[in-house]
Write a protein that holds these residues in place. Structure first.
Motif, PDB file in Angstrom:
ATOM      1  N   PHE A   9       0.897  -1.128   0.035  1.00  0.00           N
ATOM      2  CA  PHE A   9      -0.009  -0.032   0.018  1.00  0.00           C
ATOM      3  C   PHE A   9       1.000   1.167  -0.056  1.00  0.00           C
ATOM      4  CE2 PHE A   9      -1.877   3.527   2.428  1.00  0.00           C
ATOM      5  CZ  PHE A   9      -2.964   3.732   1.937  1.00  0.00           C
ATOM      6  N   ILE A  10       0.674   2.045  -0.974  1.00  0.00           N
ATOM      7  CA  ILE A  10       1.535   3.523  -0.838  1.00  0.00           C
ATOM      8  C   ILE A  10       0.373   4.417  -1.141  1.00  0.00           C
ATOM      9  CG2 ILE A  10       2.828   4.710  -2.414  1.00  0.00           C
ATOM     10  CD1 ILE A  10       3.951   2.240  -3.742  1.00  0.00           C
ATOM     11  N   ASN A  11       0.713   5.514  -0.136  1.00  0.00           N
ATOM     12  CA  ASN A  11      -0.183   6.736   0.185  1.00  0.00           C
ATOM     13  C   ASN A  11       0.501   7.944  -0.739  1.00  0.00           C
ATOM     14  OD1 ASN A  11      -1.764   8.783   0.862  1.00  0.00           O
ATOM     15  ND2 ASN A  11      -1.352   8.314   3.057  1.00  0.00           N
ATOM     16  N   GLU A  12      -0.252   8.199  -2.001  1.00  0.00           N
ATOM     17  CA  GLU A  12       0.222   9.370  -2.668  1.00  0.00           C
ATOM     18  C   GLU A  12      -1.089  10.424  -2.667  1.00  0.00           C
ATOM     19  OE1 GLU A  12       1.319   8.104  -6.628  1.00  0.00           O
ATOM     20  OE2 GLU A  12       3.162   6.846  -5.898  1.00  0.00           O
ATOM     21  N   SER A  13      -1.885  10.290  -1.527  1.00  0.00           N
ATOM     22  CA  SER A  13      -3.143  11.193  -1.768  1.00  0.00           C
ATOM     23  C   SER A  13      -2.830  12.529  -0.932  1.00  0.00           C
ATOM     24  CB  SER A  13      -4.117  10.367  -0.855  1.00  0.00           C
ATOM     25  OG  SER A  13      -3.838  10.253   0.789  1.00  0.00           O
ATOM     26  N   ASN A  14      -3.821  13.172  -0.948  1.00  0.00           N
ATOM     27  CA  ASN A  14      -3.634  14.561  -0.246  1.00  0.00           C
ATOM     28  C   ASN A  14      -4.503  14.618   1.039  1.00  0.00           C
ATOM     29  OD1 ASN A  14      -2.140  15.874  -2.413  1.00  0.00           O
ATOM     30  ND2 ASN A  14      -4.052  15.946  -3.833  1.00  0.00           N
ATOM     31  N   ASP A  15      -4.594  13.288   1.617  1.00  0.00           N
ATOM     32  CA  ASP A  15      -5.463  13.144   3.003  1.00  0.00           C
ATOM     33  C   ASP A  15      -4.782  14.368   3.856  1.00  0.00           C
ATOM     34  OD1 ASP A  15      -7.246  12.087   4.893  1.00  0.00           O
ATOM     35  OD2 ASP A  15      -5.683  10.529   5.440  1.00  0.00           O
ATOM     36  N   GLN A  16      -5.552  14.901   4.636  1.00  0.00           N
ATOM     37  CA  GLN A  16      -5.400  15.787   5.876  1.00  0.00           C
ATOM     38  C   GLN A  16      -5.941  15.221   7.100  1.00  0.00           C
ATOM     39  OE1 GLN A  16      -3.399  18.620   4.868  1.00  0.00           O
ATOM     40  NE2 GLN A  16      -3.240  17.508   2.965  1.00  0.00           N
ATOM     41  N   ASN A  17      -6.743  14.066   7.172  1.00  0.00           N
ATOM     42  CA  ASN A  17      -7.036  13.529   8.112  1.00  0.00           C
ATOM     43  C   ASN A  17      -6.782  12.224   8.926  1.00  0.00           C
ATOM     44  OD1 ASN A  17      -9.233  15.499   8.040  1.00  0.00           O
ATOM     45  ND2 ASN A  17     -10.100  14.442   6.627  1.00  0.00           N
ATOM     46  N   ASN A  18      -5.350  11.638   8.235  1.00  0.00           N
ATOM     47  CA  ASN A  18      -4.874  10.571   8.836  1.00  0.00           C
ATOM     48  C   ASN A  18      -5.821   9.407   8.936  1.00  0.00           C
ATOM     49  OD1 ASN A  18      -2.932   8.999   9.646  1.00  0.00           O
ATOM     50  ND2 ASN A  18      -2.765   9.482  11.842  1.00  0.00           N
ATOM     51  N   SER A  19      -6.485   9.232   7.619  1.00  0.00           N
ATOM     52  CA  SER A  19      -7.633   8.334   7.534  1.00  0.00           C
ATOM     53  C   SER A  19      -7.019   6.728   7.641  1.00  0.00           C
ATOM     54  CB  SER A  19      -7.956   8.432   6.188  1.00  0.00           C
ATOM     55  OG  SER A  19      -8.851   9.820   6.179  1.00  0.00           O
ATOM     56  N   GLN A  20      -7.801   6.197   7.935  1.00  0.00           N
ATOM     57  CA  GLN A  20      -7.770   4.648   8.167  1.00  0.00           C
ATOM     58  C   GLN A  20      -8.048   4.259   6.840  1.00  0.00           C
ATOM     59  OE1 GLN A  20     -10.587   3.539  11.402  1.00  0.00           O
ATOM     60  NE2 GLN A  20      -8.784   2.793  12.764  1.00  0.00           N
ATOM     61  N   VAL A  21      -7.346   2.893   6.533  1.00  0.00           N
ATOM     62  CA  VAL A  21      -7.643   2.390   5.041  1.00  0.00           C
ATOM     63  C   VAL A  21      -8.148   0.975   5.330  1.00  0.00           C
ATOM     64  CG1 VAL A  21      -6.824   1.602   2.919  1.00  0.00           C
ATOM     65  CG2 VAL A  21      -6.353   3.812   3.740  1.00  0.00           C
ATOM     66  N   VAL A  22      -9.100   0.312   4.972  1.00  0.00           N
ATOM     67  CA  VAL A  22      -9.639  -1.017   5.288  1.00  0.00           C
ATOM     68  C   VAL A  22      -9.663  -1.835   4.037  1.00  0.00           C
ATOM     69  CG1 VAL A  22     -12.221  -0.357   4.886  1.00  0.00           C
ATOM     70  CG2 VAL A  22     -11.484  -2.369   6.475  1.00  0.00           C
ATOM     71  N   PHE A  23      -9.436  -3.206   4.232  1.00  0.00           N
ATOM     72  CA  PHE A  23      -9.466  -4.270   3.076  1.00  0.00           C
ATOM     73  C   PHE A  23     -10.385  -5.250   3.749  1.00  0.00           C
ATOM     74  CE2 PHE A  23      -5.446  -1.896   2.541  1.00  0.00           C
ATOM     75  CZ  PHE A  23      -5.206  -1.714   1.303  1.00  0.00           C
ATOM     76  N   PHE A  24     -11.067  -5.758   2.780  1.00  0.00           N
ATOM     77  CA  PHE A  24     -12.008  -6.865   3.229  1.00  0.00           C
ATOM     78  C   PHE A  24     -12.418  -7.666   1.861  1.00  0.00           C
ATOM     79  CE2 PHE A  24     -14.828  -3.194   2.622  1.00  0.00           C
ATOM     80  CZ  PHE A  24     -15.804  -3.695   2.176  1.00  0.00           C
ATOM     81  N   GLN A  25     -13.183  -8.671   2.167  1.00  0.00           N
ATOM     82  CA  GLN A  25     -13.851  -9.361   1.125  1.00  0.00           C
ATOM     83  C   GLN A  25     -15.195  -9.591   1.515  1.00  0.00           C
ATOM     84  OE1 GLN A  25     -10.619 -12.929   0.811  1.00  0.00           O
ATOM     85  NE2 GLN A  25     -10.974 -12.506  -1.250  1.00  0.00           N
ATOM     86  N   LYS A  26     -15.957 -10.019   0.781  1.00  0.00           N
ATOM     87  CA  LYS A  26     -17.544 -10.118   0.637  1.00  0.00           C
ATOM     88  C   LYS A  26     -17.642 -11.825   0.506  1.00  0.00           C
ATOM     89  CE  LYS A  26     -18.998  -5.667  -0.626  1.00  0.00           C
ATOM     90  NZ  LYS A  26     -19.714  -4.932  -1.604  1.00  0.00           N
ATOM     91  N   ASN A  27     -18.605 -12.122   1.181  1.00  0.00           N
ATOM     92  CA  ASN A  27     -18.808 -13.663   1.226  1.00  0.00           C
ATOM     93  C   ASN A  27     -19.897 -13.599   0.163  1.00  0.00           C
ATOM     94  OD1 ASN A  27     -19.600 -16.244   1.368  1.00  0.00           O
ATOM     95  ND2 ASN A  27     -20.628 -16.085   3.336  1.00  0.00           N
ATOM     96  N   ILE A 156     -12.553   2.255  12.890  1.00  0.00           N
ATOM     97  CA  ILE A 156     -12.696   0.461  12.750  1.00  0.00           C
ATOM     98  C   ILE A 156     -11.638  -0.191  13.125  1.00  0.00           C
ATOM     99  CG2 ILE A 156     -12.800  -1.018  10.739  1.00  0.00           C
ATOM    100  CD1 ILE A 156     -15.387   0.458  11.346  1.00  0.00           C
ATOM    101  N   GLU A 157     -11.836  -1.291  13.612  1.00  0.00           N
ATOM    102  CA  GLU A 157     -10.741  -2.181  14.062  1.00  0.00           C
ATOM    103  C   GLU A 157     -10.628  -3.339  13.284  1.00  0.00           C
ATOM    104  OE1 GLU A 157     -11.244  -3.000  18.175  1.00  0.00           O
ATOM    105  OE2 GLU A 157     -10.896  -0.743  18.918  1.00  0.00           O
ATOM    106  N   GLU A 158      -9.646  -3.945  13.372  1.00  0.00           N
ATOM    107  CA  GLU A 158      -9.330  -5.205  12.703  1.00  0.00           C
ATOM    108  C   GLU A 158     -10.276  -6.513  13.328  1.00  0.00           C
ATOM    109  OE1 GLU A 158      -5.494  -6.361  11.994  1.00  0.00           O
ATOM    110  OE2 GLU A 158      -4.991  -4.852  10.530  1.00  0.00           O
ATOM    111  N   GLY A 159     -10.856  -7.286  12.507  1.00  0.00           N
ATOM    112  CA  GLY A 159     -11.806  -8.072  12.955  1.00  0.00           C
ATOM    113  C   GLY A 159     -13.246  -7.670  13.513  1.00  0.00           C
ATOM    114  N   GLN A 160     -13.575  -6.358  13.097  1.00  0.00           N
ATOM    115  CA  GLN A 160     -14.767  -5.845  13.451  1.00  0.00           C
ATOM    116  C   GLN A 160     -15.942  -6.033  12.251  1.00  0.00           C
ATOM    117  OE1 GLN A 160     -14.747  -1.799  14.602  1.00  0.00           O
ATOM    118  NE2 GLN A 160     -16.757  -1.260  14.208  1.00  0.00           N
TER     119      GLN A 160
END
Length: 208
Positions: A9-27, A156-160
């Motif tokens: 994962f590479i952050n090349e954004s202009n994010d000003q909020n120190n955002s979280q990035v989530v990855f998940f899959q759908k059943n 958001i937390e992992e496993g949530q």
């Protein structure tokens, strides 16, 4: 065949909020939109920084009973397999039962006389999906496409288990079929009139 996909994962954004990035899959084995689990959450990865991680091809299955007990070591599971939870003199057990009804799914049947179970799928030691309240004689069914959903979230937390409002805000699906390694580049963001929506793209793809 590769046992894992190397992602960066590479952050090349202009994010000003120190955002979280989530990855998940759908059943996709269910007929309705099942709530998804936050499999991986990247935090505090500022613009100009990167975060390498791996996506293993192997998944493991686990179960928790209605008394709050869960097996210590989840079992490696492959598509086309049926597992079951049953009771013997030492307590509840989880084992491989045999071929499942579909070669594209992993299935877990509750063969207990009494009490529901929660069926769980793990990847890389982290919870990927869960089906709660599986009654006796019922099955939990899991099927996943070779893709990862990714988006910007908060608190958001992992496993949530994520609610439907969060999931509906995530609309980027990254295809990983045949990929050995790739960069996941985040762009966009910012504040004021020049702000744009966040975007995620696969770059520098190496195929297996």
């Amino acid at each position: 065949m590769a046992t894992e996909i190397k992602l960066n994962f590479i952050n090349e954004s202009n994010d000003q909020n120190n955002s979280q990035v989530v990855f998940f899959q759908k059943n996709i084995a269910t007929d309705y939109d099942e709530l998804a689990v936050a499999w991986k959450v990247i935090e505090n990865c500022a613009t100009g920084w990167q975060h390498p991680f791996t996506y293993p091809m192997t998944m493991k299955i686990s179960a928790a009973d209605s008394w709050g007990n869960e097996i210590i070591e989840p079992i490696v599971a492959s598509n086309g397999q049926l597992f079951h939870v049953f009771s013997d003199p030492s307590g509840d057990q989880l084992t491989y039962q045999g071929p499942g009804a579909s070669r594209n799914e992993v299935q877990l049947r509750n063969d207990l006389t009494n009490g529901s179970i929660d069926a769980k799928i793990y990847k890389n030691g982290k919870l990927l999906a869960v089906k709660t309240g599986v009654s006796p004689d019922q099955k939990a069914v899991f099927q996943f496409k070779p893709t990862l959903w990714v988006g910007v979230v908060s608190q958001i937390e992992e496993g949530q288990v994520m609610n439907s409002a969060i999931i509906s805000d995530v609309n980027t699906e990254l295809g990983l079929l045949g990929v050995a390694s790739a960069d996941i580049v985040m762009s966009g963001g910012g504040v004021g009139k020049n702000a744009t929506k966040f975007q995620f793209t696969l770059e520098n793809i190496v195929y297996a």
